[in-house]
Design a protein around this motif. Structure first.
Motif, PDB file in Angstrom:
ATOM      1  N   ALA A 407      33.712  22.080  69.918  1.00  0.00           N
ATOM      2  CA  ALA A 407      33.353  23.326  70.589  1.00  0.00           C
ATOM      3  C   ALA A 407      31.862  23.576  70.369  1.00  0.00           C
ATOM      4  O   ALA A 407      31.284  23.129  69.388  1.00  0.00           O
ATOM      5  N   GLN A 408      31.277  24.319  71.297  1.00  0.00           N
ATOM      6  CA  GLN A 408      29.843  24.634  71.164  1.00  0.00           C
ATOM      7  C   GLN A 408      29.556  25.385  69.859  1.00  0.00           C
ATOM      8  O   GLN A 408      28.508  25.186  69.238  1.00  0.00           O
ATOM      9  N   SER A 409      30.503  26.228  69.439  1.00  0.00           N
ATOM     10  CA  SER A 409      30.279  26.990  68.202  1.00  0.00           C
ATOM     11  C   SER A 409      30.116  26.049  67.012  1.00  0.00           C
ATOM     12  O   SER A 409      29.334  26.313  66.098  1.00  0.00           O
ATOM     13  N   SER A 431      25.554  29.361  78.365  1.00  0.00           N
ATOM     14  CA  SER A 431      26.490  30.001  77.441  1.00  0.00           C
ATOM     15  C   SER A 431      25.928  30.037  76.024  1.00  0.00           C
ATOM     16  O   SER A 431      26.434  30.773  75.175  1.00  0.00           O
ATOM     17  N   MET A 432      24.900  29.249  75.767  1.00  0.00           N
ATOM     18  CA  MET A 432      24.387  29.136  74.397  1.00  0.00           C
ATOM     19  C   MET A 432      23.787  30.432  73.840  1.00  0.00           C
ATOM     20  O   MET A 432      24.078  30.800  72.699  1.00  0.00           O
ATOM     21  N   PRO A 433      22.935  31.175  74.589  1.00  0.00           N
ATOM     22  CA  PRO A 433      22.326  32.365  73.984  1.00  0.00           C
ATOM     23  C   PRO A 433      23.351  33.377  73.462  1.00  0.00           C
ATOM     24  O   PRO A 433      23.192  33.914  72.363  1.00  0.00           O
ATOM     25  N   SER A 455      16.039  35.042  80.889  1.00  0.00           N
ATOM     26  CA  SER A 455      17.047  33.994  80.687  1.00  0.00           C
ATOM     27  C   SER A 455      16.821  32.866  81.680  1.00  0.00           C
ATOM     28  O   SER A 455      17.662  32.558  82.521  1.00  0.00           O
ATOM     29  N   CYS A 456      15.671  32.268  81.559  1.00  0.00           N
ATOM     30  CA  CYS A 456      15.219  31.325  82.569  1.00  0.00           C
ATOM     31  C   CYS A 456      15.611  29.907  82.194  1.00  0.00           C
ATOM     32  O   CYS A 456      15.109  29.349  81.209  1.00  0.00           O
ATOM     33  N   MET A 457      16.529  29.329  82.972  1.00  0.00           N
ATOM     34  CA  MET A 457      16.882  27.922  82.743  1.00  0.00           C
ATOM     35  C   MET A 457      15.609  27.083  82.788  1.00  0.00           C
ATOM     36  O   MET A 457      14.770  27.263  83.676  1.00  0.00           O
ATOM     37  N   ASP A 482      23.111  21.048  79.562  1.00  0.00           N
ATOM     38  CA  ASP A 482      22.829  19.977  80.532  1.00  0.00           C
ATOM     39  C   ASP A 482      22.202  20.542  81.813  1.00  0.00           C
ATOM     40  O   ASP A 482      21.327  19.917  82.418  1.00  0.00           O
ATOM     41  N   GLY A 483      22.615  21.756  82.193  1.00  0.00           N
ATOM     42  CA  GLY A 483      22.047  22.350  83.407  1.00  0.00           C
ATOM     43  C   GLY A 483      20.567  22.663  83.236  1.00  0.00           C
ATOM     44  O   GLY A 483      19.729  22.302  84.073  1.00  0.00           O
ATOM     45  N   SER A 484      20.232  23.312  82.142  1.00  0.00           N
ATOM     46  CA  SER A 484      18.828  23.630  81.863  1.00  0.00           C
ATOM     47  C   SER A 484      18.022  22.348  81.695  1.00  0.00           C
ATOM     48  O   SER A 484      16.880  22.261  82.157  1.00  0.00           O
ATOM     49  N   ASP A 508      26.069  18.837  76.335  1.00  0.00           N
ATOM     50  CA  ASP A 508      26.538  18.485  77.677  1.00  0.00           C
ATOM     51  C   ASP A 508      27.973  18.952  77.896  1.00  0.00           C
ATOM     52  O   ASP A 508      28.886  18.546  77.169  1.00  0.00           O
ATOM     53  N   ASN A 509      28.171  19.801  78.886  1.00  0.00           N
ATOM     54  CA  ASN A 509      29.541  20.171  79.282  1.00  0.00           C
ATOM     55  C   ASN A 509      29.715  19.979  80.791  1.00  0.00           C
ATOM     56  O   ASN A 509      30.538  20.625  81.420  1.00  0.00           O
ATOM     57  N   HIS A 510      28.883  19.097  81.350  1.00  0.00           N
ATOM     58  CA  HIS A 510      28.999  18.680  82.755  1.00  0.00           C
ATOM     59  C   HIS A 510      28.889  19.846  83.728  1.00  0.00           C
ATOM     60  O   HIS A 510      29.691  19.982  84.649  1.00  0.00           O
ATOM     61  N   GLY A 511      27.908  20.642  83.531  1.00  0.00           N
ATOM     62  CA  GLY A 511      27.654  21.700  84.506  1.00  0.00           C
ATOM     63  C   GLY A 511      27.412  23.041  83.848  1.00  0.00           C
ATOM     64  O   GLY A 511      27.047  23.123  82.680  1.00  0.00           O
ATOM     65  N   PHE A 512      27.644  24.060  84.627  1.00  0.00           N
ATOM     66  CA  PHE A 512      27.300  25.426  84.214  1.00  0.00           C
ATOM     67  C   PHE A 512      28.528  26.105  83.623  1.00  0.00           C
ATOM     68  O   PHE A 512      29.197  26.875  84.306  1.00  0.00           O
ATOM     69  N   SER A 513      28.799  25.873  82.368  1.00  0.00           N
ATOM     70  CA  SER A 513      30.036  26.453  81.816  1.00  0.00           C
ATOM     71  C   SER A 513      29.960  27.976  81.800  1.00  0.00           C
ATOM     72  O   SER A 513      30.961  28.655  82.029  1.00  0.00           O
ATOM     73  N   SER A 514      28.779  28.527  81.545  1.00  0.00           N
ATOM     74  CA  SER A 514      28.654  29.991  81.508  1.00  0.00           C
ATOM     75  C   SER A 514      29.021  30.592  82.856  1.00  0.00           C
ATOM     76  O   SER A 514      29.847  31.499  82.957  1.00  0.00           O
TER      77      SER A 514
HETATM   78  C1  LIG Z   1      16.225  29.221  86.748  1.00  0.00           C
HETATM   79  C2  LIG Z   1      17.625  29.760  86.685  1.00  0.00           C
HETATM   80  N1  LIG Z   1      18.479  29.510  87.695  1.00  0.00           N
HETATM   81  C3  LIG Z   1      19.738  29.995  87.645  1.00  0.00           C
HETATM   82  C4  LIG Z   1      20.174  30.739  86.591  1.00  0.00           C
HETATM   83  C5  LIG Z   1      21.608  31.272  86.571  1.00  0.00           C
HETATM   84  N2  LIG Z   1      22.319  30.564  85.484  1.00  0.00           N
HETATM   85  C6  LIG Z   1      22.434  31.111  84.267  1.00  0.00           C
HETATM   86  S1  LIG Z   1      23.157  30.090  83.189  1.00  0.00           S
HETATM   87  C7  LIG Z   1      23.363  28.884  84.336  1.00  0.00           C
HETATM   88  C8  LIG Z   1      23.981  27.575  83.975  1.00  0.00           C
HETATM   89  C9  LIG Z   1      23.359  26.915  82.776  1.00  0.00           C
HETATM   90  O1  LIG Z   1      23.901  25.629  82.614  1.00  0.00           O
HETATM   91  P1  LIG Z   1      23.730  24.857  81.271  1.00  0.00           P
HETATM   92  O2  LIG Z   1      22.315  24.830  80.876  1.00  0.00           O
HETATM   93  O3  LIG Z   1      24.421  23.561  81.361  1.00  0.00           O
HETATM   94  O4  LIG Z   1      24.458  25.781  80.199  1.00  0.00           O
HETATM   95  P2  LIG Z   1      26.034  26.132  80.111  1.00  0.00           P
HETATM   96  O5  LIG Z   1      26.263  27.304  80.982  1.00  0.00           O
HETATM   97  O6  LIG Z   1      26.792  24.941  80.539  1.00  0.00           O
HETATM   98  O7  LIG Z   1      26.212  26.490  78.676  1.00  0.00           O
HETATM   99  C10 LIG Z   1      22.882  29.310  85.572  1.00  0.00           C
HETATM  100  C11 LIG Z   1      22.941  28.502  86.802  1.00  0.00           C
HETATM  101  C12 LIG Z   1      19.218  30.997  85.564  1.00  0.00           C
HETATM  102  N3  LIG Z   1      19.497  31.737  84.505  1.00  0.00           N
HETATM  103  N4  LIG Z   1      17.971  30.470  85.623  1.00  0.00           N
END
Ligand SMILES: Cc1ncc(C[n+]2csc(CCOP(=O)(O)OP(=O)(O)O)c2C)c(N)n1
Ligand SMILES: [Mg+2]
Length: 639
Positions: A407-409, A431-433, A455-457, A482-484, A508-514
């Motif tokens: 788990a991420q925790s 989801s990390m912050p 909260s800028c990716m 992984d998304g950021s 890595d959780n294969h996408g935007f889990s949050s």
């Molecule tokens: C530049 C930007 N685009 C879109 C978002 C909206 N957003 C917030 S969290 C997130 C997904 C982040 O994915 P990841 O880094 O893999 O983290 P996870 O949610 O999987 O923990 C998105 C698309 C954002 N915060 N910043």
């Protein structure tokens, strides 16, 4: 604000008339190198360097100056203009706003790539100086490459997009205008109340044009950062409110850290027994182990924070901007009166008794004025018990023993354990912050750095680079999803280039889990939030039973290609080993770990206002809407 120490300098009799013939770019550089800042009697050089990507618009102007006088300001090459602003923000925050970096770009896309960074800086109230190149002032051959042609306006350029995201914006159409522009820029950058992104757009011909500059422009200038004392009447009102309160609560924001008010807060808390909840930027105000540190409050709050908030009768914000995460979209404090201590009127006027003043000066004055007053023992004990119970909940979450993937925790626990007490953890989006603010045990006032104003990716790695530049003696741990990572990872190359070591934990959780979780909560099944191959017209919904395969991405290999030393971990034990191994590596390391997308840290009696579709054919959306309308009834405007 005083302009500094001219009076202590030997006065040059010819000063009024002496001039120096320099280009605008050269004059700008000399000025920047001569700026100092002083607070509490301690002086610092204000600008610690300049990030830049060259193109037409700065290569022959400010770029030429940087080349000719590389001794005046260190130049750092970057890969992406947005990322270099992030680095500058990380730097400024680490320096408690008493230092900043400059960012120079070409015209057009190089310039507008910085707009997002400008918003991050302004929203987080952090100083950065942005110098986008601009179109010709003299217009000898229009349109120049990358010029916007607005049919009805000859005097706009793409750089006008900086105006709403800058605390000061100027465009220097003539060399002479540089002088007032620079003085205004410094006023804003060094003002604790006004600070944010400062943008001076520089037409490319003006940058290269020579001019006779008064030499006084290049004198050493010290900008005094004042500690604005609290107004006596406002202080008396807050003292009265406290004396009649039974369940007061402090909410400590970033202003506590920037003002170096944490010790004053701690003394006041120890004497009065008032518990403290923190915001993301205020994390570090009290350190883990303090018996009255409730942890976060609001949408990503702890049970301790949210329970005390729920019954609080007086909530005193210190250096907070009262974002919706802190207030749980105005549901966190149903019974409370408020007071807001903030150096910026914009923030102090948001709730209750307004004290527009420096956090440290106000907390010290409050301690004097309260003169031995404290909360009732019952209340203090109740808060302390909740703190201990929360600590046990954190222990549980850090050792979930989730399988087959951790788990991420558990990842957070492993990194927290491996990091030295003065290490800095950096994060921003996903989801990390929310998990970090609940679980990270802070052992240093500057040890927690989560950008959660915007909260800028993509902030994470570049921001971490700026933190490391500001505090090279500290270890910097970047936690990035992984998304950021896929959005903005290329500053790994800059870290390698500069010999700056970051330890990047790539989760890595294969996408935007949050957002997957959010999407499920609003009835949309995680639509569009997984990294899956498009097969049958669907991008794979959470729980649809037949998801397409994950995209064949190898992010660890990607990190290696950028020059990082890469370590892969599959279990928590392996992660702990790799984090130890990483300590011996002398360059930027990426520790890659895959986590369980669904093993999320829960919410604790909190809410966040995300409107759900009012009409829909989808039953889950209708159910979510009903729930939304019920939850929204608890919202209370701070009137
Ligand atoms: C530049 C930007 N685009 C879109 C978002 C909206 N957003 C917030 S969290 C997130 C997904 C982040 O994915 P990841 O880094 O893999 O983290 P996870 O949610 O999987 O923990 C998105 C698309 C954002 N915060 N910043
Ligand atoms: Mg992810």
């Amino acid at each position: 604000m005083a302009l500094g120490d001219e009076t202590t300098q030997p006065r040059d009799v010819s000063r009024g008339s002496a001039t120096l013939r320099l280009t605008t770019g050269q004059a700008l550089l000399r000025f920047l190198a001569a700026q100092f800042v002083e607070r509490d009697g301690v002086e610092h050089r204000f600008f610690g360097g300049c990030f830049g990507i060259f193109g037409h618009g700065n290569v022959a102007g400010f770029g030429q100056a940087l080349h000719q006088h590389s001794d005046l300001l260190t130049y750092y090459q970057s890969r992406n203009e947005q990322a270099m602003v992030h680095a500058a923000i990380g730097y400024a925050r680490m320096r408690n706003r008493l230092g900043a970096l400059v960012c120079t770009t070409s015209i057009g896309p190089g310039a507008t790539n910085m707009v997002t960074g400008a918003a991050v800086a302004t929203i987080n109230r952090l100083p950065v100086l942005l110098l986008p190149g601009d179109v010709f002032a003299t217009r000898p051959a229009e349109p120049v490459l990358q010029q916007l042609e607005a049919p009805l306006r000859g005097d706009v350029s793409v750089n006008d997009t900086f105006i709403p995201v800058s605390r000061y914006f100027d465009r220097v159409w003539r060399p002479e205008q540089l002088v007032p522009a620079l003085l205004a820029a410094m006023r804003v950058l060094t003002s604790p109340a006004e600070t944010g992104a400062v943008t001076i757009a520089l037409p490319q011909d003006v940058q290269a044009e020579a001019h006779e500059w008064p030499t006084g422009l290049f004198d050493r200038r010290v900008w005094h950062v004042p500690r604005l004392p609290p107004d006596g009447d406002a202080l008396a009102r807050i003292v009265d409110a406290l004396r009649s309160a039974h369940r007061p609560l402090f909410v400590a924001g970033g202003g506590v850290i920037y003002s170096e008010a944490a010790e004053a807060l701690e003394r006041l808390v120890d004497r009065t027994g008032i518990p403290v909840a923190i915001t993301q930027a205020g994390t570090g105000s009290l350190l883990h182990g303090h018996p009255l540190l409730l942890g976060a409050v609001g949408a990503t709050g702890t049970l301790a924070g949210n329970r005390i908030a729920h019954d609080a009768d007086l909530v005193i914000g210190v250096g907070t901007r009262w974002s919706d995460f802190t207030t749980a979209s105005n549901t966190a404090f149903p019974m409370a009166e408020f007071a807001s201590i903030n150096v910026a009127e914009l923030d102090s006027s948001k709730r209750g008794i307004a004290i527009t003043a420096d956090a440290r000066a106000t907390l010290e004055a409050l301690a004097d004025a309260l003169d031995g007053w404290s909360v009732a023992d019952d209340y203090r004990r109740e808060a302390e018990l909740l703190v201990r119970q929360w600590d046990e909940e954190v222990d549980r979450l850090l050792a979930l023993d989730n399988s087959p993937l951790p788990a991420q925790s558990e990842v957070i626990g492993a990194v927290n354990e491996a990091a030295a007490p003065d290490a800095v953890v950096v994060c921003a989006a996903g989801s990390m912050p929310g998990d970090l603010v609940k679980l990270w045990r802070v052992r240093d006032r500057k040890g927690y750095h989560v950008e959660y104003g915007y909260s800028c990716m993509g902030y994470e790695i570049a921001g971490g680079l700026g933190v490391k530049l500001a505090a090279p003696e500290r270890d910097v741990y970047v936690l990035v999803g992984d998304g950021s990572y896929l959005m903005l990872a290329q500053e790994i190359a800059t870290a390698v280039q500069e010999g700056l070591k970051l330890t990047i934990v790539l989760v890595d959780n294969h996408g935007f889990s949050s957002i997957g979780g959010l999407s499920r909560a609003v009835g949309s099944h995680g639509f569009g939030t997984q990294y899956r191959v498009r097969t049958d017209g669907s991008l794979g919904l959470d729980g649809d039973g037949s998801p397409a395969p994950y995209l064949p991405l190898d992010l660890a290999a990607n990190a290696a290609s950028l020059g990082a030393h890469v370590l892969r971990a599959q279990t928590v034990e392996e992660l702990c080993e790799k984090l130890e191994e990483a300590k011996a590596v002398d360059r930027t390391v990426v520790v890659y770990v895959e986590v369980d997308r669904y093993a999320a840290v829960p919410g604790y009696e909190s809410w966040w206002d995300v409107p759900v579709a009012e009409v829909s054919e989808v039953p889950e959306v209708r159910a979510a809407r009903t729930e939304y309308e019920r939850a929204r009834r608890a919202q209370r405007l701070p009137l």
